[in-house]
Design a protein around this motif. Sequence first.
Motif, PDB file in Angstrom:
ATOM      1  N   TYR A 152       0.824  -1.203   0.000  1.00 54.85           N
ATOM      2  CA  TYR A 152       0.000   0.000   0.000  1.00 54.85           C
ATOM      3  C   TYR A 152       0.860   1.255   0.000  1.00 54.85           C
ATOM      4  O   TYR A 152       0.531   2.256  -0.654  1.00 54.85           O
ATOM      5  CB  TYR A 152      -0.942   0.013   1.206  1.00 54.85           C
ATOM      6  CG  TYR A 152      -2.116  -0.915   1.063  1.00 54.85           C
ATOM      7  CD1 TYR A 152      -3.006  -0.771   0.007  1.00 54.85           C
ATOM      8  CD2 TYR A 152      -2.348  -1.938   1.978  1.00 54.85           C
ATOM      9  CE1 TYR A 152      -4.092  -1.617  -0.142  1.00 54.85           C
ATOM     10  CE2 TYR A 152      -3.430  -2.802   1.837  1.00 54.85           C
ATOM     11  CZ  TYR A 152      -4.301  -2.630   0.779  1.00 54.85           C
ATOM     12  OH  TYR A 152      -5.367  -3.476   0.641  1.00 54.85           O
ATOM     13  N   ALA A 153       1.964   1.233   0.727  1.00 56.28           N
ATOM     14  CA  ALA A 153       2.834   2.406   0.814  1.00 56.28           C
ATOM     15  C   ALA A 153       3.409   2.767  -0.552  1.00 56.28           C
ATOM     16  O   ALA A 153       3.406   3.939  -0.951  1.00 56.28           O
ATOM     17  CB  ALA A 153       3.964   2.147   1.817  1.00 56.28           C
ATOM     18  N   VAL A 154       3.879   1.765  -1.290  1.00 52.60           N
ATOM     19  CA  VAL A 154       4.498   2.069  -2.583  1.00 52.60           C
ATOM     20  C   VAL A 154       3.448   2.508  -3.599  1.00 52.60           C
ATOM     21  O   VAL A 154       3.698   3.395  -4.423  1.00 52.60           O
ATOM     22  CB  VAL A 154       5.315   0.851  -3.089  1.00 52.60           C
ATOM     23  CG1 VAL A 154       4.406  -0.274  -3.574  1.00 52.60           C
ATOM     24  CG2 VAL A 154       6.270   1.269  -4.193  1.00 52.60           C
ATOM     25  N   VAL A 155       2.242   1.943  -3.536  1.00 53.16           N
ATOM     26  CA  VAL A 155       1.187   2.328  -4.484  1.00 53.16           C
ATOM     27  C   VAL A 155       0.660   3.721  -4.186  1.00 53.16           C
ATOM     28  O   VAL A 155       0.526   4.565  -5.087  1.00 53.16           O
ATOM     29  CB  VAL A 155       0.042   1.291  -4.464  1.00 53.16           C
ATOM     30  CG1 VAL A 155      -1.198   1.841  -5.164  1.00 53.16           C
ATOM     31  CG2 VAL A 155       0.485   0.008  -5.145  1.00 53.16           C
ATOM     32  N   PHE A 156       0.364   4.013  -2.912  1.00 50.38           N
ATOM     33  CA  PHE A 156      -0.247   5.298  -2.582  1.00 50.38           C
ATOM     34  C   PHE A 156       0.742   6.458  -2.574  1.00 50.38           C
ATOM     35  O   PHE A 156       0.328   7.617  -2.494  1.00 50.38           O
ATOM     36  CB  PHE A 156      -0.969   5.214  -1.239  1.00 50.38           C
ATOM     37  CG  PHE A 156      -2.346   4.630  -1.332  1.00 50.38           C
ATOM     38  CD1 PHE A 156      -3.406   5.387  -1.801  1.00 50.38           C
ATOM     39  CD2 PHE A 156      -2.592   3.312  -0.983  1.00 50.38           C
ATOM     40  CE1 PHE A 156      -4.676   4.859  -1.909  1.00 50.38           C
ATOM     41  CE2 PHE A 156      -3.861   2.763  -1.084  1.00 50.38           C
ATOM     42  CZ  PHE A 156      -4.908   3.541  -1.555  1.00 50.38           C
ATOM     43  N   SER A 157       2.037   6.169  -2.661  1.00 49.41           N
ATOM     44  CA  SER A 157       3.021   7.258  -2.696  1.00 49.41           C
ATOM     45  C   SER A 157       3.604   7.493  -4.081  1.00 49.41           C
ATOM     46  O   SER A 157       4.285   8.495  -4.296  1.00 49.41           O
ATOM     47  CB  SER A 157       4.162   6.964  -1.710  1.00 49.41           C
ATOM     48  OG  SER A 157       4.878   5.797  -2.078  1.00 49.41           O
ATOM     49  N   CYS A 158       3.307   6.613  -5.048  1.00 54.16           N
ATOM     50  CA  CYS A 158       4.014   6.674  -6.332  1.00 54.16           C
ATOM     51  C   CYS A 158       3.669   7.901  -7.172  1.00 54.16           C
ATOM     52  O   CYS A 158       4.469   8.341  -7.997  1.00 54.16           O
ATOM     53  CB  CYS A 158       3.774   5.390  -7.137  1.00 54.16           C
ATOM     54  SG  CYS A 158       2.055   5.112  -7.625  1.00 54.16           S
ATOM     55  N   LEU A 159       2.478   8.480  -6.996  1.00 55.04           N
ATOM     56  CA  LEU A 159       2.094   9.642  -7.788  1.00 55.04           C
ATOM     57  C   LEU A 159       2.714  10.948  -7.292  1.00 55.04           C
ATOM     58  O   LEU A 159       2.759  11.934  -8.037  1.00 55.04           O
ATOM     59  CB  LEU A 159       0.572   9.806  -7.785  1.00 55.04           C
ATOM     60  CG  LEU A 159      -0.252   9.031  -8.810  1.00 55.04           C
ATOM     61  CD1 LEU A 159      -1.732   9.253  -8.558  1.00 55.04           C
ATOM     62  CD2 LEU A 159       0.106   9.432 -10.225  1.00 55.04           C
ATOM     63  N   PHE A 160       3.207  10.969  -6.052  1.00 58.70           N
ATOM     64  CA  PHE A 160       3.437  12.248  -5.406  1.00 58.70           C
ATOM     65  C   PHE A 160       4.865  12.788  -5.387  1.00 58.70           C
ATOM     66  O   PHE A 160       5.035  13.996  -5.190  1.00 58.70           O
ATOM     67  CB  PHE A 160       2.867  12.196  -3.986  1.00 58.70           C
ATOM     68  CG  PHE A 160       1.395  11.906  -3.971  1.00 58.70           C
ATOM     69  CD1 PHE A 160       0.492  12.856  -4.419  1.00 58.70           C
ATOM     70  CD2 PHE A 160       0.911  10.676  -3.564  1.00 58.70           C
ATOM     71  CE1 PHE A 160      -0.869  12.600  -4.441  1.00 58.70           C
ATOM     72  CE2 PHE A 160      -0.448  10.401  -3.578  1.00 58.70           C
ATOM     73  CZ  PHE A 160      -1.341  11.364  -4.015  1.00 58.70           C
ATOM     74  N   PRO A 161       5.919  11.981  -5.556  1.00 63.47           N
ATOM     75  CA  PRO A 161       7.256  12.603  -5.547  1.00 63.47           C
ATOM     76  C   PRO A 161       7.429  13.675  -6.621  1.00 63.47           C
ATOM     77  O   PRO A 161       7.774  14.826  -6.316  1.00 63.47           O
ATOM     78  CB  PRO A 161       8.187  11.408  -5.772  1.00 63.47           C
ATOM     79  CG  PRO A 161       7.455  10.239  -5.221  1.00 63.47           C
ATOM     80  CD  PRO A 161       6.019  10.512  -5.566  1.00 63.47           C
TER      81      PRO A 161
END
Length: 353
Positions: A152-161
């Motif tokens: 979940y962490a890698v999926v929900f953070s991938c759009l934001f960097p």
Amino acid sequence: MPTPAGVIHGSARWASWERGPWLHSKRWDLCFLTFSGVLVIIPLILYELIGNSAMVINLVVAGLIGGPHMYATFFRTTFDRSFRQRHRFVVLSSCAIPGLVVFFALWNFQLLVTMFFFWASIHVLHQIAYIMECYERKQGTPVLGWSQLIDYAVVFSCLFPVATYKFIYDQFYISSTLLLFPTFLKTHVVFYAITGFFVASLLLFLGKTLVEMRQGTAHYPKILLIVITVGLALLMTSYNGPKLEIAFQGFNTWHSFQYLALTWYITLLRRQRGEVDSGMMRWLAQRDQGHFRYFYGLNLALTLVALVLIGAVTTYSNVGFERGYYIVVLSFLLIHYYHDHILFTQYGDLVEL
């Protein structure tokens, strides 16, 4: 690539699933859920072919797939008696959303578009998380909490960097509207923190995946979906200027295609279990026919009505085309998001628990 109608129509097998790691079958999952990610390039190609008009692309995507996927929700919520009975507050409170959309469109349009974009990004990733969770439940083996948290962490953070970097430097526009970002967050510290969280999540994901492969416990359909989602998210957010909006329309095209396939498959499964209480939906999802083309046609017709309504709002008011477009579209789209936060917790609709 075969269309949903081509796979669905005239086949009762579409409404049953195979044993194994796939939600339906290897061919179906790869076609409709995973490798359909190739659809993200279509809006970008159209953008180059028809004269670099973002609004035209928005109307094409909304008309052919974005709108139909949005209205498909209501056949599982508003028009479904059991959903209305179980979620009365959700159904009633959603009636306030169009009024709020009109209010924000007239009071602070920039804030409305910013809220829409943020909610849209969460919604798209929530659908990926729903598919991931269904994969785990279909596999039938216990999944450790830390493993799920990494996924979940890698999926929900991938759009934001990359998106955060554009926010900090005021480079994130939807049409001519600059998305809002709090001034106190416009600092490299925020960018480094979000990017660091994503990189750490990605490294943990890759590490645990290698361990699972060595132990023979890797769930390859889920892993493939996560890898493609992360790759496309990084690619889509890398575009600049008008192409950034078009790139996100590409992401929306993939999301909408997934959604229509999932919604129809779930409808057929629910029809077999006797859970569909709408006469029209029972007819559309007849066990031996599965009239997907009629289902899509109904949702397309609703989309065309919305396009006419956009024209009427633009013509008979002074809000302008862009605001008129968002007033009509977001009045239904945000209800769709709201209802899907409930639907994306109903794993038993897709997987036998």
